[in-house]
Design a protein around this motif. Structure first.
Motif, PDB file in Angstrom:
ATOM      1  N   LEU A 699       0.826  -1.207   0.000  1.00 48.67           N
ATOM      2  CA  LEU A 699       0.000   0.000   0.000  1.00 48.67           C
ATOM      3  C   LEU A 699       0.864   1.261   0.000  1.00 48.67           C
ATOM      4  CD1 LEU A 699      -3.101  -0.342   2.380  1.00 48.67           C
ATOM      5  CD2 LEU A 699      -3.048  -0.056  -0.093  1.00 48.67           C
ATOM      6  N   LEU A 700       1.917   1.263   0.821  1.00 44.23           N
ATOM      7  CA  LEU A 700       2.804   2.428   0.880  1.00 44.23           C
ATOM      8  C   LEU A 700       3.477   2.673  -0.462  1.00 44.23           C
ATOM      9  CD1 LEU A 700       4.423   1.828   4.397  1.00 44.23           C
ATOM     10  CD2 LEU A 700       2.669   3.513   3.796  1.00 44.23           C
ATOM     11  N   GLU A 701       3.869   1.603  -1.147  1.00 42.41           N
ATOM     12  CA  GLU A 701       4.499   1.765  -2.458  1.00 42.41           C
ATOM     13  C   GLU A 701       3.503   2.269  -3.496  1.00 42.41           C
ATOM     14  OE1 GLU A 701       8.196  -1.379  -2.136  1.00 42.41           O
ATOM     15  OE2 GLU A 701       6.415  -1.996  -3.245  1.00 42.41           O
ATOM     16  N   LEU A 702       2.235   1.853  -3.377  1.00 42.78           N
ATOM     17  CA  LEU A 702       1.218   2.362  -4.296  1.00 42.78           C
ATOM     18  C   LEU A 702       1.027   3.868  -4.112  1.00 42.78           C
ATOM     19  CD1 LEU A 702      -1.441  -0.498  -4.178  1.00 42.78           C
ATOM     20  CD2 LEU A 702      -0.431   0.445  -6.250  1.00 42.78           C
ATOM     21  N   VAL A 703       1.140   4.335  -2.874  1.00 39.16           N
ATOM     22  CA  VAL A 703       0.990   5.766  -2.615  1.00 39.16           C
ATOM     23  C   VAL A 703       2.153   6.554  -3.204  1.00 39.16           C
ATOM     24  CG1 VAL A 703       0.977   7.517  -0.795  1.00 39.16           C
ATOM     25  CG2 VAL A 703      -0.432   5.465  -0.564  1.00 39.16           C
ATOM     26  N   SER A 704       3.380   6.100  -2.936  1.00 39.80           N
ATOM     27  CA  SER A 704       4.563   6.873  -3.340  1.00 39.80           C
ATOM     28  C   SER A 704       4.982   6.627  -4.775  1.00 39.80           C
ATOM     29  CB  SER A 704       5.722   6.537  -2.413  1.00 39.80           C
ATOM     30  OG  SER A 704       6.156   5.195  -2.604  1.00 39.80           O
ATOM     31  N   GLY A 705       4.607   5.495  -5.340  1.00 36.89           N
ATOM     32  CA  GLY A 705       5.013   5.184  -6.707  1.00 36.89           C
ATOM     33  C   GLY A 705       6.441   4.716  -6.819  1.00 36.89           C
TER      34      GLY A 705
END
Length: 867
Positions: A699-705
Motif C-alpha cells: 500500500l505504501l508503495e502504491l501511494v509513493s510510486g
C-alpha cells in the motif's frame, strides 16, 4: 401486571369489536372475524396496525394479481409490500375470512367452508393477537407469553431484526402476482447461505465479492441489520459472514420470484435494491427454458435464451425438446430404449460448481450407464481431461453459455432421451426367419461365443501383466523420487484441473522462447494453445512432492480456488522431475512494472482499485477457501494486472509444492526482504497476519510510486520526481542516500501532511483525505504485533468505507524508526543497485549485530529467489 393490563385493554375495546368494523392498533382478541370486504372502506382491508403504524395486517390481494385471490398477510405500510402471508398456497376470494379463536388463527372461504390454513395446535388458549412494530405477528396467552409468531414461519421475505436460523429458508413465489410457493429457495446452512432451484444449489453468499468472511465458526442464524446482512455464530457474539451496506432505518431481504436473493432499503415510499445475488442472471438455472442456453450480449443485463442446435422449444415453451420426433424426454424407468444426445460444448451448468462428481475416472459410456440406471437422472455432464462425471437429477435447468471463455471448453453435456416405440420397431425390422428369429443370429451366435471366451482369457492375462508392470514401475518411480504424466491418471481426485502433455506446452510456448517473468518458484513463459487461448506457463523448480497422489491433491486444491482477484490455474503438466503450471494470461503484466516503470502513470483511482482487489483476494485466501492459505510472499511482482487494471494475485499456494528441504525454510523465513513481517525474524508463529504486513508495505508503495527503500540524492527533496532505478546506478555513493519510506510515512502521519507522501507524478490529482485514508490503513497493517493488525476482511471493509478506518498504534510502530536508522546507516557504506533493481550492501566492519541488523543491510534481497 401484564394480565391486568390486557384485561383492561379487552374491556375497553370489546364494545367496539362487537358493533364496528374499524381497524385496531396493536391488539385484537379472540372470537374476531375479518375479511377484505368488511374492512375495505376504513383501511383497504387492514384490520390491525402496529403501534407506530409501520405494519398492518389484513386480507389483501398482491399488486397485479386477479382480484379473486386474497391472502391473510402482514404489509409494510410505507412501501405497501407484503412481507408475510399465511395462506400463500390456498388463496381465497374477496369474501374469504380470517378467524381468531382461542384455539388460534384460521383462514377459510366463509364460515361454512373448510379451513384452508390454520396455526398449529397451541399449548394454551389464545388471549390476544398482537402486531409489533418489527412486523412480527404474535399470538399471546393470558400471561403475555408467545404461543406462535409469524417470524418463526417466514415465507419469501425477512425484515430488519428478524432472524433466519440454520436450516430455515425463504421460498420464492411462482411470480410477482401469484404467492404460491415456487421452486427457488434461500437457505441458511451451517457454513454459508445459498440459493437452490429444485434442490440444486446455484449460488453461495461467500462466493460473492461483496460478502466478507470474518471467521469460519459454524453459522447459527442470519439477520438483517441497519448496516446490512450478517450471519452470526458463537451464541450470537461473532459475525461469520457480512454484507456491509450503507446505514438505513428500514431494510428487507427477499427470495424473489426471478430466482435472485435481493436486499433492498426504504427510500421515500419505495424499496431500492442494494444487493442482488447472483449478479449475472444467466447463473439462475430457471432464467431460460429447461435445457436452454443463456448468454448476455454486449454486457447487457437482459439474458438472451435459445435452445441447443439439436433441440427446439416445446409448445408451452417450458423446455427444449429434440428436433428428431423419434426421440423424447424420458418419462419412465425403462432402460431398454434409451439414447444420449450431445447437446452442447463449452457451457456452465451452475449446480456442477457446488457438488462433487458422481464418479471420477469413468469413461463417457460408464458415465451414461450410471445415469441410465438412475430413474431421476435426466442427463450428464462429462469432463474429458479429469474424467469427471456429473449427473443432472430431477430437473434440467438452463445452462450459461460463456462464448468468450475457454474455462468450460472441456465440459460436454449429454441429454438422456427415450426412443419412441414405433421408431424402435423400425430400427429392429431386419431380416427374420419364419419364426421371427433373425437369421443372421443363427450364424453369428456360435462364433461369437467362441471368440468371446478367447477374448476374456486374453484380457485377464493382459490385466495381470499390466498390474505387475505398473507395480514394478511405481516402486522404481518412488525410489527415484520422480513420476510421469501418464502415472497421474490412475488417481481419482475430485477437482483436478486439465492435464496438458509436455509436447503441447512446448509447442504453445515455441519451445519456451518468450520469458515474461521469473521468481523463486521458477520461470514464466508466454504461450498460445491450439484454440488461440493465451496462457502463462510456469516451470516450477525445487519440486519435492513425496508421492504422485500428494502432488495431485495439492494441484487440485490450488486449481479449485476461484476468485475474481486470484489468477486462475488452468492446468498442469508433469514429466519426471519437471512440473509446469498453466495459468490464465494477464495482459498488463505485474504491478511492479506498471508502478515503477517508465510507462504512463497510474492514476489514483486505478491504484486504489488495485489495492482493493488485492485485499479482496487475500481476504478470500485467508477465510473464504475451504482450506486457509497464507500467501507468504505478497509484493508488487506477485500482483498481476488484467484488463482495466484488475488486480489478480499469483503464486498463492505454491509453498505446498516445495521440496522437503525448501519447505523447511518456511518455519524460519520465506518471502521477500522489505515485505517480510517482523515475526519472520524471531521464529515466532506465522499466521495470515504476515500477509497483512506485506500488504501494508505494498500500500505504501502504491501511494509513493516507488520502492519503500530506494536511493535518493541528498540534494533533492523527497517530493521530487522519481527517476528509474537504473539512472542511479551511475551515481556515486557519496551523493546518494537511502530513504526508508515507511518511516517517512509515519512522520508525515503524525503531522497530518499526507499529500507530501503522494507520487509527484500525480501532480495534485489526489486529495489529502484520500492519501490519509490509505496511509492510516497501511500503518495499521504494519503494526509490529500481529494481533494489532486488522484482518484482510476488515481491511476491505475500511477501504470500501463500510468499517471505520482504525487509528495506528504508535507504540507498535516504533520499530520502523529502528529500521529507518539502520537503512540510513546502510546508505553510508558502499552500495550499489543490482540489475534486477534490488539493493545489495557490503558491510565495512566485522561487527555483525543481531538479526535486525542483518535485515537492515539486505533490505530488498529476496529469499525465495529472483522474480
Amino acid at each position: 401486571m401484564r394480565p391486568v393490563f390486557l384485561s383492561l385493554f379487552l374491556s375497553l375495546h370489546l364494545h367496539v369489536l362487537l358493533v364496528s368494523s374499524i381497524s385496531f392498533t396493536e391488539f385484537v382478541f379472540p372470537n374476531f372475524t375479518a375479511s377484505n370486504l368488511k374492512f375495505v372502506d376504513s383501511s383497504q382491508g387492514a384490520f390491525l396496525f402496529s403501534r407506530n403504524a409501520t405494519f398492518k395486517a389484513g386480507m389483501f390481494s398482491p399488486r397485479g394479481d386477479a382480484p379473486s385471490n386474497f391472502y391473510f398477510s402482514v404489509v409494510h405500510v410505507a412501501s405497501d409490500i407484503i412481507i408475510w402471508s399465511a395462506n400463500r398456497d390456498s388463496p381465497v376470494s374477496r369474501s374469504g375470512i380470517m378467524n381468531l379463536l382461542p384455539q388460534g388463527i384460521s383462514v377459510s372461504e366463509d364460515d361454512k367452508s373448510q379451513t384452508v390454513w390454520s396455526t398449529p395446535v397451541l399449548p394454551s388458549p389464545v388471549f390476544a393477537l398482537r402486531l409489533m412494530d418489527s412486523g412480527n405477528l404474535v399470538l399471546l396467552d393470558r400471561f403475555n407469553v408467545s404461543l406462535w409468531e409469524s417470524f418463526g414461519f417466514p415465507t419469501d421475505t425477512i425484515v430488519a431484526g428478524q432472524r433466519l436460523p440454520v436450516g430455515m429458508f425463504l421460498s420464492g413465489s411462482v411470480q410477482d402476482g401469484n404467492f404460491s410457493t415456487g421452486d427457488h429457495k434461500f437457505l441458511v446452512g451451517e457454513s454459508d447461505a445459498l440459493l437452490q432451484w429444485k434442490g440444486q444449489t446455484y449460488w453461495k453468499l461467500r462466493m460473492d465479492t461483496r460478502a466478507y468472511v470474518n471467521m469460519n465458526f459454524p453459522v447459527e442464524y442470519l439477520t438483517i441489520t441497519r448496516n446490512g446482512l450478517v450471519l452470526m455464530g458463537r451464541n450470537g457474539t461473532s459475525v461469520i459472514i457480512q454484507v456491509a451496506l450503507p446505514p438505513s432505518d428500514f431494510r428487507m431481504a427477499k427470495m424473489d420470484s426471478s430466482g435472485k436473493f435481493i436486499i433492498s432499503r426504504l427510500s421515500g415510499q419505495t424499496m431500492v435494491s442494494e444487493f442482488e445475488g447472483p449478479a449475472n442472471s444467466c447463473e439462475i438455472p430457471s432464467v431460460c427454458a429447461g435445457i436452454g442456453l443463456c448468454h448476455l450480449e454486449n454486457a447487457s443485463e437482459n439474458p438472451i435464451c435459445s435452445c441447443p442446435d439439436e433441440l427446439h422449444l416445446d409448445t408451452d415453451e417450458s423446455t427444449c425438446v429434440p428436433n428428431d420426433y423419434s426421440l423424447a424426454l424420458p418419462v419412465s424407468c425403462d432402460t431398454s430404449n434409451l439414447s444420449y444426445l450431445d447437446i452442447v460444448v463449452g457451457v456452465s451448468y451452475l449446480s456442477n460448481r457446488f457438488v462433487s462428481p458422481a464418479q471420477m475416472g469413468f469413461n463417457l459410456t460408464s458415465c451414461q450407464d450410471l445415469c441410465s440406471r438412475n430413474c431421476s437422472c435426466l442427463g450428464v455432464f462429462y469432463e474429458n481431461t479429469s474424467l469427471s462425471c456429473y449427473l443432472v437429477n430431477n430437473a434440467f435447468g438452463s445452462m450459461s453459455l460463456e462464448q468468450n471463455s475457454a474455462d468450460n471448453q472441456d465440459l460436454v453435456g449429454y441429454l438422456k432421451l427415450t426412443i419412441k416405440e414405433h421408431s424402435k420397431d423400425r430400427r429392429n425390422d431386419i431380416s427374420h426367419n419364419g419364426s421371427g428369429f433373425p437369421l443372421i443370429a443363427l450364424v453369428l451366435l456360435p462364433c461369437t461365443g467362441f471368440f468371446l471366451l478367447i477374448t476374456l482369457g486374453f484380457l485377464w492375462w493382459r490385466r495381470f501383466a499390466v498390474m505387475r508392470y505398473n507395480s514394478i514401475r511405481e516402486k522404481k518411480s518412488f525410489q527415484r523420487g520422480s513420476f510421469s504424466s501418464g502415472d497421474l491418471g490412475s488417481f481419482r481426485i475430485p477437482g483436478l484441473p486439465q492435464k496438458f502433455e509436455y509436447e503441447t506446452l512446448e509447442r504453445a510456448t515455441d519451445n519456451f522462447r518468450t520469458q515474461i517473468g521469473a521468481g523463486g518458484f521458477g520461470s514464466v513463459y508466454k504461450g498460445t494453445l491450439s484454440d488461440n487461448t493465451i496462457v502463462a506457463v510456469k516451470k516450477i523448480t525445487n519440486l519435492g512432492v513425496h508421492g504422485r497422489k500428494e502432488f495431485c491433491t495439492e494441484i487440485a486444491i490450488i486449481g479449485n480456488i476461484r476468485h475474481a482477484n486470484l489468477v486462475k490455474l488452468r492446468g498442469f503438466c508433469a514429466r519426471g522431475r519437471q512440473l509446469l503450471l498453466v495459468y490464465e494470461y494477464m495482459n498488463q503484466g505485474s504491478l511492479d512494472k506498471t508502478l515503477f516503470g517508465a510507462g504512463p502513470v497510474l492514476e489514483w483511482q486505478e491504484r486504489f482499485d488495485i489495492a482493493l482487489g488485492t485485499a479482496r483476494g487475500l481476504a478470500y485466501l485467508h477465510c473464504g477457501c475451504d482450506q486457509k492459505i497464507i500467501h507468504c510472499d505478497v509484493k508488487p511482482e506477485n500482483i498481476l494486472l488484467h484488463d482495466h487494471f484488475q488486480a489478480k494475485i499469483s503464486d498463492f499456494g505454491l509453498s505446498k509444492l516445495l521440496s522437503q528441504e525448501e519447505s523447511s525454510l518456511f518455519t524460519t523465513m520465506r518471502g521477500t526482504r522489505g515485505y517480510l513481517a517482523p515475526e519472520w525474524l524471531t521464529n515466532a508463529a506465522i499466521s495470515e497476519k504476515a500477509d497483512v504486513y506485506s500488504f501494508g508495505m505494498v500500500l505504501l508503495e502504491l501511494v509513493s510510486g516507488r520502492k519503500n527503500c530506494s536511493f535518493k540524492s541528498h540534494s533533492h527533496s523527497l517530493m521530487e520526481n522519481r527517476q528509474d532505478h537504473r539512472d542511479h546506478s551511475s551515481s556515486s555513493s557519496s551523493s546518494t542516500g537511502l530513504v526508508y519510506f515507511p518511516l517517512y510515512a509515519l512522520d508525515m502521519h503524525e503531522q497530518g501532511r499526507y499529500l507530501e507522501l503522494a507520487d509527484p507524478r500525480l501532480e495534485g490529482r489526489v486529495t489529502n483525505e484520500e492519501i490519509g485514508k490509505v496511509i492510516r490503513i497501511a500503518l495499521c497493517c504494519v503494526h509490529e504485533e500481529p494481533a494489532l493488525r486488522p484482518t484482510m476482511a476488515a481491511v476491505v471493509g475500511m477501504m470500501e468505507g463500510n468499517i471505520p478506518v482504525g487509528n495506528p498504534r504508535m507504540e507498535s510502530l516504533n520499530f520502523l524508526r529502528f529500521y529507518g536508522l539502520r537503512f540510513a546507516e546502510a546508505s553510508m557504506v558502499e552500495g550499489q543497485i543490482g540489475e534486477s533493481g534490488d539493493l545489495v550492501f557490503r558491510r565495512e566492519s566485522s561487527n555483525s549485530g543481531g538479526s535486525r541488523n542483518s535485515l537492515s543491510y539486505v533490505a530488498s534481497q529476496q529469499v525465495s529467489g529472483p522474480r
